[in-house]
Design an enzyme around this catalytic site. Sequence first.
Site, PDB file in Angstrom:
ATOM      1  N   LYS A 124      40.797  40.245  35.243  1.00 41.96           N
ATOM      2  CA  LYS A 124      39.683  40.890  35.956  1.00 41.96           C
ATOM      3  C   LYS A 124      38.391  40.467  35.281  1.00 41.96           C
ATOM      4  O   LYS A 124      38.394  40.112  34.090  1.00 41.96           O
ATOM      5  CB  LYS A 124      39.805  42.411  35.887  1.00 41.96           C
ATOM      6  CG  LYS A 124      39.143  43.126  37.043  1.00 41.96           C
ATOM      7  CD  LYS A 124      40.030  43.102  38.257  1.00 41.96           C
ATOM      8  CE  LYS A 124      39.368  43.658  39.489  1.00 41.96           C
ATOM      9  NZ  LYS A 124      40.357  43.891  40.550  1.00 41.96           N
ATOM     10  N   ASP A 164      35.897  41.624  44.413  1.00 41.10           N
ATOM     11  CA  ASP A 164      36.237  43.031  44.181  1.00 41.10           C
ATOM     12  C   ASP A 164      34.984  43.800  44.619  1.00 41.10           C
ATOM     13  O   ASP A 164      34.181  43.249  45.392  1.00 41.10           O
ATOM     14  CB  ASP A 164      36.609  43.269  42.702  1.00 41.10           C
ATOM     15  CG  ASP A 164      37.315  44.610  42.477  1.00 41.10           C
ATOM     16  OD1 ASP A 164      38.517  44.703  42.748  1.00 41.10           O
ATOM     17  OD2 ASP A 164      36.653  45.579  42.046  1.00 41.10           O
TER      18      ASP A 164
HETATM   19  N1  GLU Z   1      40.100  42.619  43.628  1.00 39.51           N
HETATM   20  C1  GLU Z   1      41.305  42.624  44.390  1.00 39.51           C
HETATM   21  C2  GLU Z   1      42.335  43.489  43.700  1.00 39.51           C
HETATM   22  O1  GLU Z   1      41.979  44.490  43.088  1.00 39.51           O
HETATM   23  C3  GLU Z   1      41.783  41.234  44.760  1.00 39.51           C
HETATM   24  C4  GLU Z   1      42.016  40.295  43.622  1.00 39.51           C
HETATM   25  C5  GLU Z   1      42.323  38.855  44.046  1.00 39.51           C
HETATM   26  O2  GLU Z   1      42.397  38.565  45.225  1.00 39.51           O
HETATM   27  O3  GLU Z   1      42.495  38.053  43.133  1.00 39.51           O
HETATM   28  O4  GLU Z   1      43.515  43.275  43.763  1.00 39.51           O
END
Ligand code: GLU
Length: 447
Positions: A124, A164
Amino acid sequence: MKTSEIMAKLQAKYPGENEYLQAVQEVLESIEDVYNMHPEFEKAKIVERMVEPDRIFSFRVTWVDDMGEVQTNTGYRIQFNSAIGPYKGGLRFHKAVTPSMLKFLGFEQTFKNALTTLPMGGAKGGSDFDPKGKSNAEIMRFCQAFMAELWQCIGPDQDVPAGDVGVGGREIGYMYGMYKKLAREYNTGVLTGKGSTWGGSILRPEATGFGALYFVDHVLRTAGKDIAGKTIAVSGFGNVAWGACIKASQLGAKVVAISGPDGVCHIPAGITKEMIDYMLVMRASNRDKVEDMASRFPEQAKFIAGKKSWSIPVDIALPCAFQNELSEDDAKELKANGCWCCCEVSNMGCQPGAIHFFQHNGVLFAPGKAVNAGGVATSGLEMTQNAAHISWTADEVDSKLHQIMQSIHEQCVKFGTQPDGTIDYVKGANIAGFMKVAQAMLEQGII
Ligand code: GLU
């Protein structure tokens, strides 16, 4: 060491990292029994290793606003776990971003990605940059400055960021443009959530919301219920809420509430296609005000200042905005008004007291890492398409997404079915994810 002792050590080591400690605590409570049954995990210190990120990058991001003023933010990328595959997870731009928030999200992502059945590790990142009120040019300059640092940490087979909260297709576009310029690499697989004409997967924008509703549908069917005709309260009006509203309406349910930091919009007759389309306009405006929906559709939507979606009587509650957005008091109010199902679509959307209340008062509950995994799963499908230089049709992506959500539901049932026959989706998701990551770590030795 017992999981409770590991938890106590983490609390002493990282005081004040509340979101991170909350996320770890939930997982450790769920896995305690299976962990005790596997002495080989304890011997290899699997849990002690799994709760620590592999590495954290932190960097200064300096940019110039429209007034010519120099602005400085902090950027981060947390590469949490690579046991199952390259690091994968979104970027969050929000004024409240801290290392604790991103550690919780990276930790959750590791388990979520394992549940998708696709080979992706967990990561993240993001920044304390506040997109609210920023012009398009300011967003572009910030994204470029952010990528000027991030590009050295990422790569298509190494670490693949996506969106996100605060990061959507526009931001991914600006970041990809800068990545290409700096890295002189033209492999689109370095980011997901791209535009559909330059490597993005069809249905990626809708995928988190679509996947969530496929999961809700499975939860309801398993409980002998039908989603058609049910009333739903959604929180937020961003990308996730938008996708959830589209699929809920297609499945015959009625979304009667959406919300923002300013309050809730009550839509008694259910959200319409025009209103769902208008959510995109509201998001692009960077105003962060749900009242705009009531101003645009005064006949259908009533704005109630300072209230949450959880004050509206519904069958099903779907938190789609931010962590800890649904408190124990909200859970009690929902139940008192007749709500019998809550599925987290936001990451860790419910406070521990709310989850406890739901589980002990007959409200069906499922956690974000299972319910919202369709977003990152479709990112995984985007990576596959990029690597193979092909693009699938909407039907192909949708049927793969459907299969993945069904498989996640099956894993929850397998690991979460209790002696009395009820399904504990929290346990199910946490144990299924843990077993997969733990086994992979064990097989790869002490690294
Ligand atoms: N931010 C999204 C999640 O919490 C997607 C992450 C992504 O597609 O890599 O899963």
